[in-house]
Design a protein around this motif. Structure first.
Motif, PDB file in Angstrom:
ATOM      1  N   LEU A 216       0.806  -1.216   0.000  1.00  0.00           N
ATOM      2  CA  LEU A 216       0.000   0.000   0.000  1.00  0.00           C
ATOM      3  C   LEU A 216       0.845   1.275   0.000  1.00  0.00           C
ATOM      4  CD1 LEU A 216      -2.694   1.544   0.342  1.00  0.00           C
ATOM      5  CD2 LEU A 216      -2.461   1.213   2.808  1.00  0.00           C
ATOM      6  N   ALA A 217       1.815   1.350   0.899  1.00  0.00           N
ATOM      7  CA  ALA A 217       2.501   2.616   1.140  1.00  0.00           C
ATOM      8  C   ALA A 217       3.746   2.815   0.289  1.00  0.00           C
ATOM      9  CB  ALA A 217       2.876   2.719   2.624  1.00  0.00           C
ATOM     10  N   PHE A 218       4.405   1.730  -0.126  1.00  0.00           N
ATOM     11  CA  PHE A 218       5.632   1.880  -0.910  1.00  0.00           C
ATOM     12  C   PHE A 218       5.359   1.946  -2.414  1.00  0.00           C
ATOM     13  CE2 PHE A 218       9.004  -0.422  -3.310  1.00  0.00           C
ATOM     14  CZ  PHE A 218       9.972   0.571  -3.249  1.00  0.00           C
ATOM     15  N   SER A 219       4.330   1.252  -2.876  1.00  0.00           N
ATOM     16  CA  SER A 219       4.095   1.112  -4.318  1.00  0.00           C
ATOM     17  C   SER A 219       3.952   2.419  -5.092  1.00  0.00           C
ATOM     18  CB  SER A 219       2.860   0.231  -4.558  1.00  0.00           C
ATOM     19  OG  SER A 219       3.101  -1.093  -4.115  1.00  0.00           O
ATOM     20  N   PRO A 220       3.410   3.513  -4.513  1.00  0.00           N
ATOM     21  CA  PRO A 220       3.327   4.752  -5.302  1.00  0.00           C
ATOM     22  C   PRO A 220       4.667   5.233  -5.854  1.00  0.00           C
ATOM     23  CG  PRO A 220       1.941   4.940  -3.365  1.00  0.00           C
ATOM     24  CD  PRO A 220       2.693   3.648  -3.226  1.00  0.00           C
ATOM     25  N   PHE A 221       5.770   4.904  -5.198  1.00  0.00           N
ATOM     26  CA  PHE A 221       7.072   5.382  -5.669  1.00  0.00           C
ATOM     27  C   PHE A 221       7.554   4.638  -6.918  1.00  0.00           C
ATOM     28  CE2 PHE A 221       7.036   7.001  -1.317  1.00  0.00           C
ATOM     29  CZ  PHE A 221       7.444   8.311  -1.530  1.00  0.00           C
ATOM     30  N   PRO A 222       7.626   3.293  -6.928  1.00  0.00           N
ATOM     31  CA  PRO A 222       8.068   2.629  -8.165  1.00  0.00           C
ATOM     32  C   PRO A 222       7.070   2.723  -9.308  1.00  0.00           C
ATOM     33  CG  PRO A 222       7.493   0.997  -6.492  1.00  0.00           C
ATOM     34  CD  PRO A 222       7.491   2.334  -5.815  1.00  0.00           C
ATOM     35  N   LEU A 223       5.777   2.967  -9.017  1.00  0.00           N
ATOM     36  CA  LEU A 223       4.804   3.109 -10.101  1.00  0.00           C
ATOM     37  C   LEU A 223       5.185   4.258 -11.028  1.00  0.00           C
ATOM     38  CD1 LEU A 223       1.286   2.573  -8.455  1.00  0.00           C
ATOM     39  CD2 LEU A 223       2.270   1.252 -10.335  1.00  0.00           C
ATOM     40  N   GLY A 224       5.638   5.359 -10.439  1.00  0.00           N
ATOM     41  CA  GLY A 224       6.056   6.497 -11.250  1.00  0.00           C
ATOM     42  C   GLY A 224       4.916   7.285 -11.861  1.00  0.00           C
ATOM     43  N   PHE A 225       3.685   7.102 -11.409  1.00  0.00           N
ATOM     44  CA  PHE A 225       2.534   7.821 -11.944  1.00  0.00           C
ATOM     45  C   PHE A 225       2.385   9.173 -11.248  1.00  0.00           C
ATOM     46  CE2 PHE A 225       0.180   3.540 -12.735  1.00  0.00           C
ATOM     47  CZ  PHE A 225       0.997   3.299 -13.834  1.00  0.00           C
ATOM     48  N   GLY A 226       1.556  10.042 -11.842  1.00  0.00           N
ATOM     49  CA  GLY A 226       1.109  11.250 -11.168  1.00  0.00           C
ATOM     50  C   GLY A 226       0.038  10.908 -10.142  1.00  0.00           C
ATOM     51  N   ALA A 227      -0.458  11.936  -9.454  1.00  0.00           N
ATOM     52  CA  ALA A 227      -1.434  11.712  -8.387  1.00  0.00           C
ATOM     53  C   ALA A 227      -2.681  11.000  -8.899  1.00  0.00           C
ATOM     54  CB  ALA A 227      -1.810  13.048  -7.733  1.00  0.00           C
ATOM     55  N   MET A 228      -3.160  11.380 -10.095  1.00  0.00           N
ATOM     56  CA  MET A 228      -4.378  10.767 -10.611  1.00  0.00           C
ATOM     57  C   MET A 228      -4.153   9.300 -10.988  1.00  0.00           C
ATOM     58  SD  MET A 228      -7.384  12.001 -10.839  1.00  0.00           S
ATOM     59  CE  MET A 228      -8.166  10.506 -10.282  1.00  0.00           C
ATOM     60  N   GLY A 229      -2.994   8.997 -11.571  1.00  0.00           N
ATOM     61  CA  GLY A 229      -2.696   7.606 -11.920  1.00  0.00           C
ATOM     62  C   GLY A 229      -2.603   6.722 -10.690  1.00  0.00           C
ATOM     63  N   ILE A 230      -1.946   7.226  -9.642  1.00  0.00           N
ATOM     64  CA  ILE A 230      -1.864   6.465  -8.391  1.00  0.00           C
ATOM     65  C   ILE A 230      -3.253   6.322  -7.782  1.00  0.00           C
ATOM     66  CG2 ILE A 230      -0.904   6.433  -6.057  1.00  0.00           C
ATOM     67  CD1 ILE A 230       1.459   8.072  -7.170  1.00  0.00           C
TER      68      ILE A 230
END
Length: 395
Positions: A216-230
């Motif tokens: 949940l908390a780490f995945s936003p970083f390697p995804l590399g998306f903007g706020a809307m994509g995350i």
């Protein structure tokens, strides 16, 4: 109307679970914070929520449900506003801790209040509560993404406004005449951990929650998306988690012993985390792993908490409080640890460690099956099953 008021507040409270996810990279950039510092937003929130769970039953049993709800909402409003107005990541981390205290007070009281206030029977009230839970978990990341596109401060302001509306609704509409209060001793949750079955489940949940919060908390970083994509990614995660926790988990536990369900799903979660490690450089592949992970997490959350409720003859509020305090320690440690491992060894390593942690939880359940025999022997009533969904998903 008073039931709807509490249900609306529940929706907003559950939004807070995933609300911060889409804005983590934006906070790191805007406040010039490292990923480890940014992940402490989860750590302070979860640590205080877990510790506060040890005293919420003591407080609500003395001041009553309505007062507990309103105090919790007041704290959430105050600290979410403080987060929005902060100028440093250290300040946001500290204010998230206060938010965690408010959330613990509110969530621990919400289900009992809805059931007590409902005029259509407890069954209808539980369905309403579960619907609020599902909507909140799913919509939180999406709202965070929408408001986060404007500013990282947007989601915090949004929560403050919505919770203020909920506060007014509960203050005006909720009435608790003739409320029965049975005082709970302050030491009760601490003494509960001396029970072997509860100790086994709490230890397993501690390691399982490491896997949960790496995803949940780490995945936003390697995804590399903007706020809307995350936001859209974790909207899918939230929908999957809500569906399996509310509907799939009860189906499985009616057909299999609870410990068997855990020993089946936990290894599948470890495989999913391993797949995330292998596909960490593929955003599409990582999105698939996150959504599948949500499905598996929903089942484990509910079944673990059902097991806690049936593991001892303790009052269920006491058992769930002590269990939640321990499991949140794993959740609190995981996000900054994952960010540190990423910095030192690469983005795949946090997922590998999370998979290993989930396998440790599986081994703990397997070794403790003898003391967990009561968990498989008893069937929950509908109200208790809903309570398991409540405590399981209120992370």
């Amino acid at each position: 109307m008073q039931v709807w008021a509490v249900a609306f507040a529940c929706v907003v409270a559950f939004m807070g679970i995933g609300l911060v996810d889409p804005i983590l990279p934006a906070i790191a950039e805007s406040l010039q914070a490292s990923p480890v510092e940014t992940e402490l937003l989860f750590t302070s929130y979860l640590l205080v929520t877990g510790l506060a769970m040890l005293i919420t039953s003591y407080i609500s049993s003395r001041i009553g449900a309505k007062a507990t709800l309103l105090i919790g909402l007041t704290l959430i409003i105050a600290f979410s506003l403080a987060c929005a107005l902060s100028g440093s990541v250290d300040a946001v981390i500290g204010f998230r801790a206060g938010w965690g205290l408010g959330n613990a007070l509110f969530i621990s009281t919400a289900l009992a209040t809805i059931v007590g206030a409902a005029s259509g029977g407890s069954g209808a009230a539980i369905i309403l509560y579960e619907a609020a839970l599902g909507i909140g978990i799913a919509v939180g990341p999406l709202l965070g993404g929408l408001l986060g596109e404007v500013s990282w401060r947007g989601p915090f302001f949004g929560v403050a406004v919505l919770m203020a509306v909920a506060f007014i609704a509960i203050a005006v509409l909720l009435r608790t005449p003739g409320e029965k209060r049975e005082p709970v001793r302050l030491s009760a949750p601490f003494r509960a951990l001396g029970r072997p079955a509860l100790a086994v489940l709490a230890a397993a949940a501690l390691f399982y929650n490491i896997g949960f919060f790496v995803l949940l908390a780490f995945s936003p970083f390697p995804l590399g998306f903007g706020a809307m994509g995350i936001g859209f990614t974790f909207f899918g995660w939230g929908v999957a988690l809500a569906i399996t926790s509310v509907w799939v988990a009860p189906i499985l536990t009616r057909r299999m012993p609870r410990t068997a369900v855990l020993m089946l799903i936990l290894p599948l979660l470890a495989v999913d985390l391993l797949a995330a490690a292998l596909m960490v450089d593929s955003p599409a592949g990582l999105v698939v792993c996150i959504v599948i992970g949500g499905m598996l997490l929903g089942i484990v959350n509910t079944v673990l908490t059902e097991s806690v409720m049936e593991a001892t003859d303790l009052p269920r509020s006491v058992a769930s409080s002590s269990y939640s305090a321990v499991r949140f320690l794993g959740g609190a440690a995981a996000p900054p640890l994952a960010a540190l491992l990423w910095h030192l060894y690469g983005a795949a390593v946090p997922y590998l460690c999370a998979a290993a942690s989930v396998l440790i939880a599986t081994v703990i359940i397997a070794l403790g099956r003898r003391v967990l025999a009561p968990v498989d022997a008893r069937e929950l009533q509908p109200a208790d099953e809903a309570a398991a969904v409540l405590v399981g998903d209120a992370a």
